[in-house]
Write a protein that holds these residues in place. Structure first.
Motif, PDB file in Angstrom:
ATOM      1  N   UNK A 171      17.975  56.490  22.236  1.00 39.70           N
ATOM      2  CA  UNK A 171      17.199  57.692  22.505  1.00 39.70           C
ATOM      3  C   UNK A 171      15.963  57.667  21.651  1.00 39.70           C
ATOM      4  N   UNK A 172      14.833  57.925  22.271  1.00 42.18           N
ATOM      5  CA  UNK A 172      13.571  57.868  21.564  1.00 42.18           C
ATOM      6  C   UNK A 172      12.689  58.977  22.045  1.00 42.18           C
ATOM      7  N   UNK A 173      11.976  59.596  21.145  1.00 41.50           N
ATOM      8  CA  UNK A 173      11.081  60.679  21.514  1.00 41.50           C
ATOM      9  C   UNK A 173       9.637  60.269  21.448  1.00 41.50           C
ATOM     10  N   UNK A 174       9.308  59.110  20.881  1.00 43.28           N
ATOM     11  CA  UNK A 174       7.936  58.662  20.804  1.00 43.28           C
ATOM     12  C   UNK A 174       7.521  57.911  22.040  1.00 43.28           C
ATOM     13  N   UNK A 175       6.242  57.651  22.135  1.00 43.15           N
ATOM     14  CA  UNK A 175       5.699  56.936  23.286  1.00 43.15           C
ATOM     15  C   UNK A 175       5.306  55.519  22.941  1.00 43.15           C
ATOM     16  N   UNK A 176       5.573  55.069  21.674  1.00 41.37           N
ATOM     17  CA  UNK A 176       5.206  53.723  21.253  1.00 41.37           C
ATOM     18  C   UNK A 176       6.351  52.746  21.375  1.00 41.37           C
ATOM     19  N   UNK A 177       7.567  53.207  21.605  1.00 45.37           N
ATOM     20  CA  UNK A 177       8.711  52.312  21.733  1.00 45.37           C
ATOM     21  C   UNK A 177       8.597  51.503  23.014  1.00 45.37           C
ATOM     22  N   UNK A 178       9.262  50.333  23.015  1.00 44.07           N
ATOM     23  CA  UNK A 178       9.167  49.445  24.172  1.00 44.07           C
ATOM     24  C   UNK A 178       9.923  49.960  25.375  1.00 44.07           C
ATOM     25  N   UNK A 179      10.882  50.864  25.164  1.00 37.97           N
ATOM     26  CA  UNK A 179      11.708  51.316  26.275  1.00 37.97           C
ATOM     27  C   UNK A 179      11.264  52.649  26.872  1.00 37.97           C
ATOM     28  N   UNK A 180      10.137  53.187  26.432  1.00 39.01           N
ATOM     29  CA  UNK A 180       9.678  54.465  26.976  1.00 39.01           C
ATOM     30  C   UNK A 180       9.079  54.271  28.355  1.00 39.01           C
ATOM     31  N   UNK A 181       9.026  55.336  29.114  1.00 36.92           N
ATOM     32  CA  UNK A 181       8.483  55.277  30.469  1.00 36.92           C
ATOM     33  C   UNK A 181       7.011  54.890  30.438  1.00 36.92           C
ATOM     34  N   UNK A 182       6.257  55.486  29.517  1.00 39.57           N
ATOM     35  CA  UNK A 182       4.828  55.195  29.432  1.00 39.57           C
ATOM     36  C   UNK A 182       4.601  53.726  29.100  1.00 39.57           C
TER      37      UNK A 182
END
Length: 305
Positions: A3-14
């Motif tokens: 679970x991640x709330x940032x947008x810099x992780x590799x698994x985020x939608x963005x």
């Protein structure tokens, strides 16, 4: 599951939309796999009504627990199918639910919207090249075996005089390689004899030559040549005739007329396939009626008291 709330992780939608999974290196793909779907806390509020009753639908963590493949995006307040996003085709929308809150003083309710993506010209060109390469590959594979076509040149009557002077060694070798069941030495001897005789030069095509062998009982003498003639005659140039035969069988043996013997099925199929020859037979209907009338009675005799 991560679970991640940032947008810099590799698994985020963005991140996956900007840098697709298919274009990443093996190490980056392993990293995304270890992180799993991004499942942040979404601020989704949707006003709906059912049977005159208004109520508000909001985000619930139970959605992630029930559907481990679900991923969320804090930018668009949307749910996504994580496997679909990883193996997506460019130009498709993998959002499961697009619920964007309409705040900023315009309205207190939110409504569902759809996002549409357009395929870039470069992506269209790439897809077109892949399709063309696939078609060319299948075409080359389909027509890679052409040695059997050379065998027909060995029995062209208009070339017998030339073959009598210069034997076609290359064509014979290709024929034996295409049909290993043939005896090359014996076939060469038989063909040399055929090329030197004027009786065989008068034949027009493989069918006439085959009929000549059968009418004069030369099948055992020219056994290899007869085998080659059978292969040439029965090798279809196209599959249209075979497809028409299957279509004919579908019209004859239907669901309601499914219990018939093999002999009757073959007879009906021949009548329908060779209807051109059947129509040329004089008094065919009368002959069929007479033949049926000569058969024994099939009606059972009942005795009433």
């Amino acid at each position: 599951m991560a679970s991640s709330s940032g947008t810099t992780a590799d698994n985020t939608i963005v991140s996956l939309q900007r840098y697709p999974f298919a274009r990443r290196s093996l190490e980056e793909k392993k990293r995304v796999k270890e992180l799993g779907p991004d499942q942040p806390d979404l601020q989704i509020q949707l006003q709906t009504s059912d049977r005159g009753r208004a109520y508000t639908r909001g985000f619930s963590w139970g959605s992630y627990e029930k559907r481990s493949w679900l991923s969320g995006c804090t930018v668009s307040n949307s749910f996504y199918c994580f496997p679909c996003l990883l193996f997506q085709t460019t130009g498709t929308d993998n959002s499961v639910c697009m619920m964007v809150e309409q705040s900023h003083g315009e309205s207190s309710s939110s409504q569902a919207t759809k996002r549409r993506r357009t395929t870039s010209p470069q992506e269209r060109q790439r897809i077109a090249e892949e399709v063309c390469d696939t078609i060319l590959g299948h075409t080359k594979q389909r027509f890679s075996f052409t040695n059997h076509l050379v065998s027909a040149t060995l029995l062209q009557s208009d070339k017998f005089a030339h073959y009598n002077k210069t034997f076609p060694e290359d064509a014979l070798t290709s024929t034996v390689n295409a049909y290993p069941m043939l005896n090359g030495n014996k076939l060469k001897t038989e063909l040399s004899l055929i090329y030197s005789k004027d009786e065989f030069k008068a034949c027009c095509g493989a069918v006439d030559l085959f009929h000549l062998f059968m009418e004069n009982n030369l099948g055992e003498v020219f056994s290899e040549t007869v085998t080659l003639l059978k292969l040439i005659i029965t090798t279809p140039m196209t599959t249209a005739e075979a497809e028409r035969c299957f279509s004919t069988l579908k019209r004859i043996k239907t669901f309601l007329r499914n219990t018939m013997t093999q002999e009757r099925l073959n007879a009906l199929a021949v009548l329908l396939m060779e209807k051109g020859l059947v129509t040329e037979i004089t008094d065919l209907n009368q002959k069929v009626i007479d033949k049926f009338a000569e058969l024994k009675e099939r009606r059972a005799k009942f005795m009433f008291k």
